[in-house]
Design an enzyme around this catalytic site. Sequence first.
Site, PDB file in Angstrom:
ATOM      1  N   LYS A  74     -14.702  39.715  11.878  1.00  0.00           N
ATOM      2  CA  LYS A  74     -14.977  38.987  10.641  1.00  0.00           C
ATOM      3  C   LYS A  74     -13.929  37.880  10.454  1.00  0.00           C
ATOM      4  O   LYS A  74     -12.751  38.081  10.758  1.00  0.00           O
ATOM      5  CB  LYS A  74     -14.912  40.011   9.499  1.00  0.00           C
ATOM      6  CG  LYS A  74     -15.464  39.603   8.169  1.00  0.00           C
ATOM      7  CD  LYS A  74     -15.512  40.854   7.253  1.00  0.00           C
ATOM      8  CE  LYS A  74     -15.934  40.542   5.841  1.00  0.00           C
ATOM      9  NZ  LYS A  74     -15.997  41.740   4.975  1.00  0.00           N
ATOM     10  N   SER A 149     -20.378  42.138   2.605  1.00  0.00           N
ATOM     11  CA  SER A 149     -19.965  40.819   3.009  1.00  0.00           C
ATOM     12  C   SER A 149     -19.777  40.649   4.516  1.00  0.00           C
ATOM     13  O   SER A 149     -19.733  39.523   5.007  1.00  0.00           O
ATOM     14  CB  SER A 149     -18.653  40.452   2.305  1.00  0.00           C
ATOM     15  OG  SER A 149     -17.625  41.335   2.702  1.00  0.00           O
ATOM     16  N   SER A 173     -18.901  46.757   1.984  1.00  0.00           N
ATOM     17  CA  SER A 173     -19.177  45.590   2.817  1.00  0.00           C
ATOM     18  C   SER A 173     -19.375  45.845   4.301  1.00  0.00           C
ATOM     19  O   SER A 173     -19.784  44.937   5.024  1.00  0.00           O
ATOM     20  CB  SER A 173     -18.063  44.561   2.664  1.00  0.00           C
ATOM     21  OG  SER A 173     -18.368  43.711   1.611  1.00  0.00           O
TER      22      SER A 173
HETATM   23  N1  GLN Z   1     -20.726  43.786  -2.532  1.00  0.00           N
HETATM   24  C1  GLN Z   1     -19.431  44.114  -3.054  1.00  0.00           C
HETATM   25  C2  GLN Z   1     -18.874  42.922  -3.802  1.00  0.00           C
HETATM   26  O1  GLN Z   1     -19.624  42.052  -4.085  1.00  0.00           O
HETATM   27  C3  GLN Z   1     -18.542  44.591  -1.948  1.00  0.00           C
HETATM   28  C4  GLN Z   1     -17.763  43.562  -1.232  1.00  0.00           C
HETATM   29  C5  GLN Z   1     -16.873  44.145  -0.167  1.00  0.00           C
HETATM   30  O2  GLN Z   1     -16.884  45.346   0.112  1.00  0.00           O
HETATM   31  N2  GLN Z   1     -16.040  43.287   0.420  1.00  0.00           N
HETATM   32  O3  GLN Z   1     -17.741  42.827  -4.159  1.00  0.00           O
END
Ligand code: GLN
Length: 495
Positions: A74, A149, A173
Amino acid sequence: MSYLDKTLEEISSALKNGEVTSEDLVKESIDRAKKYQEKYNSFVTITEDKALSQVKELDKISDNPLKGIPYAIKDNFSTKGILSTASSNILKDYVPFFNATVVDKLNNCGSIMIGKSVLDELAMGGTGTTGHTGTVKNPWDEKRLIGGSSAGSAAAVASGIVPFSIGSDTGDSIRKPACYGGVVGYKPTYGRISRFGLFAFASSLDHVGCFTRSVSDVAYILDALKGRDEKDMTSLPDDNISYSKNLTKDVKGKKLFYIKDIVDRENYKDSMDEELDEILKNFDGIIKNCEDLGFVVEAVDFNKELLKAIFPAYITISCAEATSNNSNLTGIIFGPRAQGKSIDEVMFNSRTQGFSELIKRRFVLGSYILQKENQERLFLNAGRVRRLIVEKMTELFKKYDGMILPASGSVAPTFKSETIDKLSDRYLLLENHMAIGNFGGFPSITIPCGLVNNMPIGLNITSGIKKDLELLNIAYAIEDTMNYKGQIAGGVKSE
Ligand code: GLN
């Protein structure tokens, strides 16, 4: 079948036997990355030259299961001399002068990074649509998102570009896109893997983890990445367990639970559709399979108001921490500097131009939550909700070895689908429970558990603190009852 489509164990032994060379493997991986880039947009940067020169140095590295194997990471991990943007406009030219610890560790193993993958800007969000280089598409169906994400890392494994990838997980994420992409997604116990060099989002919730196509592959990666890191004060001492050598399917008498309200059809009467119905039926089937394997499975009650408070507590805590963590992105040290008459104006303009709407909204929320007069009512109360949930879970994990739940109440949404009502029970209960794993730092994994409308769905399993081995063993046994292990989307396999 390409060697890229096999398990890490199979690839590693093929490399050792000389059936395939790392150079061929890496070249094929890069070819696939380029070929699929236009379709799925998994990468911010494909690190072709670096990868090919690294392959030439492999003689110097002693044998280990990850040697010579390509992977993706990532783009919110620092990579020395390689663009690291976190998919944000404000970091679009940022090239770190050091590596994240996981990158160093994988380098030392001789794993070959072939690219930096797209995320939701600064790892905030769950759609894979907010990165500054565009939307990531789901290799199972390009009309659908893959979730985020860690969107590009999920898509790269799902489409067969790499056999494993690295992501970060603050709320879900890794585990949500793993579900939507039909791959395995794991985050360990908080601190098990060093976070040095991961761009901080919400430090009390951030975890480093991985995507693979099987549970045993996770064990190999965990073996390589875990351990104390002096550069990360939150990292745990090495537990000296070989995860790959201690996987067992012997689960007789092990106890699992699920939270009744999260899978109770009564709660979704108004929003029930064919998809959710299939997902809940699939979950019933999994309970049956688990019992057949020798697990004891029980339904437990959990205060519904607390469950519904997971999402608001998560947003409150994560936005507050994110606002503080990202306060260095001002255009002064990092990021393109905008014009302005004073230093305040320069920062104001740089941040206004640098961030997308979603990020700005979260920083406004975070600043509001952190204001002196709001801290007690908002920030500290969210912390109390978190503590109550973690205490209850900790109590449950004294009695049970793991919790099982559907990773999502739907398959990957289409880009056009209406945004789901964030105040509905369906959203609050079914789409947010995975943040429990971040609240408590509990190890948690999503494994593919079936297809609904030809799209993958996932099972999430969570265990108590430091019970990563128990968690992987539960997942290893359950995975065996599924008949599509290692499946790859996008037709790569059939070509
Ligand atoms: N979907 C969650 C958010 O919007 C999780 C994001 C993550 O785990 N980095 O914050």
